[in-house]
Each structure stands twice: as structure tokens, then as C-alpha cells.
Design an enzyme around this catalytic site. Structure first.
Site, short mmCIF file in Angstrom:
data_model
loop_
_atom_site.label_atom_id
_atom_site.label_comp_id
_atom_site.label_asym_id
_atom_site.label_seq_id
_atom_site.Cartn_x
_atom_site.Cartn_y
_atom_site.Cartn_z
CG ASP A 1 11.64 16.74 68.90
OD1 ASP A 1 12.79 16.96 68.53
OD2 ASP A 1 10.65 16.85 68.13
NE ARG B 1 8.18 15.64 55.46
CZ ARG B 1 9.19 16.11 56.18
NH1 ARG B 1 8.95 16.85 57.26
NH2 ARG B 1 10.44 15.85 55.84
#
Length: 290
Positions: A160, A58
Site C-alpha cells: 500500500d 484531513r
């Protein structure tokens, strides 16, 4: 294998044997430790040591984006610039967004029953809304329980920490395969099927979208940009990434945002029974203030 040099991993090829893949960037044990410390400081996430491959895959995209070859150089840049926008990309990269419409379906009939018994405006907070499937499911449930989206009786606040996930959630556009598993009548009420260049996609109907508000929020932030109390809070499958002290702080902060008889929905692998002085179990992974 020396993890302090460029890592080497394997994958299965079509012969059934493991074929080596060389990773071109350098992720040392010290780098991994620094990543774990930084993501815990910034987002409260407890990242296990065995997540090395996830961290590599990632964050490697961020290194390549900046033309870097060493994770240490990338982390040094982050620490030198504590207000840099790259911190958000770092958090986004290490945030897991596994979700679906009507995930843990036993929660939604309970939510519907709860709001039918209430008068006045209904407010529900999705505290880890990811790519939007959860808050849209909540909105659909409220609309069907309260008499349709034309009513101004309900509002869903969806937050979020991952800005990329929030952008996807705001768009409210999903592959038709994600939607096709739902009840056909529910699809008709709450989705528009794409045509032409939008073939294969489904969009949340505008009247439902008007009932949902999206915003960025870090549950570790000293102040939350929220007003008023909620009839229900969904914080599902996010506490598992926090340590116990962080979990307790967040759960205690929720108290000020819940109506006295409001509901807190947790994930299937989360158990808040240890905090029994504040919450009592109301149903399967559903809690209410004591």
C-alpha cells in the site's frame, strides 16, 4: 459564499437547525487545485472538486502539527522540499482506507477453487492492502483451501502507499467487533482473543502472520519492488481513484506479474472490459489474461 476566504460550514444541532462552524484555517480555490494536482502527481489519485471538506479536515491536522494557518504555506513547503518525509504524511492523509474482512465475499470461494487446482507454491498479491483486512482474508482463504498455515505452500504479498495503514496491517490487531461477524470456527482457527489489557481485541495468529509480507508500494512508481509472478492479484476499489490512462498503465504492468492463467480481482464498482485486448472476464469482477 467566498471560498477564497476562511471557509464556513454548517452542521445540524439538536434543534434540527444548521449551526455554523467556523473553520480557522484558510483553504482557497487555488489551494484546493494545488492539492488535487499534487496528489495526482504523487499517487495517481483523481480528487474531485467536491472533496473540499475532506481535504480541509484531513490536511488541517498537518497544518496544525506544523503550526501553520494557511494551506498555501503548507503546500509551498512541500514543493520546496520534494524529498521531505512530509510528502508521505500528505499522501496518508488523502488516502481512503475503507475495508473489512471478507469484503465482496464472492471473490474468496473462487480464489479457493483456483488454488486447489494448482501445484507448487501459491503467491497472491494484495496491491492496495489498506489496514490489512484484505490480505489477512486472502491468507485465511489460502490456509483453509490448502491445508493449514503450517504448510509453506502459500505466500501473500501486501502493499500500500499509506504507511499508517500498513503499520496497522502489520500489527494484525483489530477490535473484536470487526471480527465477531465472522464464522466462529474461522475465528478460532485464525485469531487470538485478547485478555487483560488486550480485552476487546483480536490478533491474527502468528502462524498465519508468518505467511504475509507487508511493504510500501506506490502503483505509480517507475519500478515496483516485487519479484516473480503471482497466481492472483487483488487490486480492488483503488482504480476508481485513477483516471483512465493511469488505470490502463497499471493494468498493463500487472501482466508481467501474473501467471499466464492467474486471476485479477477488481472492486465491485470497477469494470475493465474496455481493456478487452489484455483481460477477459472470468467471473463477477474477476479477470484473466486473454
Amino acid at each position: 459564499m467566498n471560498e477564497s476566504s476562511a471557509s464556513r460550514t454548517t452542521t445540524a444541532n439538536n434543534t434540527g437547525y444548521a449551526a455554523p462552524i467556523t473553520q480557522d484555517l484558510v483553504l482557497t480555490d487555488r489551494d484546493l487545485h494545488r492539492v488535487r494536482v499534487l496528489i495526482h502527481q504523487r499517487a495517481g489519485i483523481v480528487l474531485a472538486e467536491h472533496k473540499r471538506e475532506m481535504v480541509y479536515s484531513r490536511l488541517a491536522k498537518r497544518l496544525r502539527h506544523h503550526g501553520l494557518t494557511r494551506f498555501s504555506d503548507y503546500l509551498n513547503e512541500l514543493e520546496r522540499h520534494p524529498q521531505a518525509s512530509e510528502w508521505q504524511a500528505f499522501i496518508n492523509a488523502l488516502t481512503t482506507n475503507l475495508t473489512s474482512f471478507f469484503r465482496e465475499p464472492h471473490h474468496f470461494p473462487l480464489l479457493a477453487d483456483h488454488v486447489r487446482q494448482r501445484s507448487g507454491r501459491i503467491r497472491v498479491w494484495s496491491a492496495a492492502s489498506s489496514t490489512g483486512e484484505e490480505p489477512w482474508t486472502i491468507a485465511m482463504t489460502l490456509a483453509d483451501a490448502l491445508g493449514g498455515t503450517a504448510s509453506n505452500r502459500f505466500e501473500v504479498v501486501a502493499t500500500d502507499i499509506d504507511t499508517d495503514a500498513l503499520e496497522c496491517a502489520r500489527r494484525g490487531v483489530y477490535d473484536i467487533e470487526q471480527v465477531a461477524r465472522l464464522d466462529q470456527e474461522l475465528i478460532r482457527r485464525h485469531f487470538l482473543r485478547g485478555k487483560g489489557r488486550q480485552q476487546g481485541l483480536a490478533r491474527i495468529r502468528p502462524e498465519l502472520a508468518d505467511r504475509v509480507q507487508f511493504d510500501i508500494l506506490n502503483l505509480l512508481a517507475p519500478q515496483w519492488s516485487l519479484q516473480g509472478r503471482f497466481d492472483a492479484i487483488f487490486c480492488r476499489n483503488v482504480m476508481i481513484y485513477f483516471d483512465k490512462p493511469t488505470q490502463q498503465r497499471i493494468l498493463e504492468r500487472f501482466v508481467a506479474y501474473l501467471q499466464p492463467d492467474g486471476l485479477l480481482f477488481a472492486g465491485h464498482s470497477e469494470n475493465f472490459a474496455w481493456l478487452n485486448s489484455t483481460y477477459r472476464l472470468r467471473g463477477k469482477t474477476v479477470y484473466q489474461l486473454t
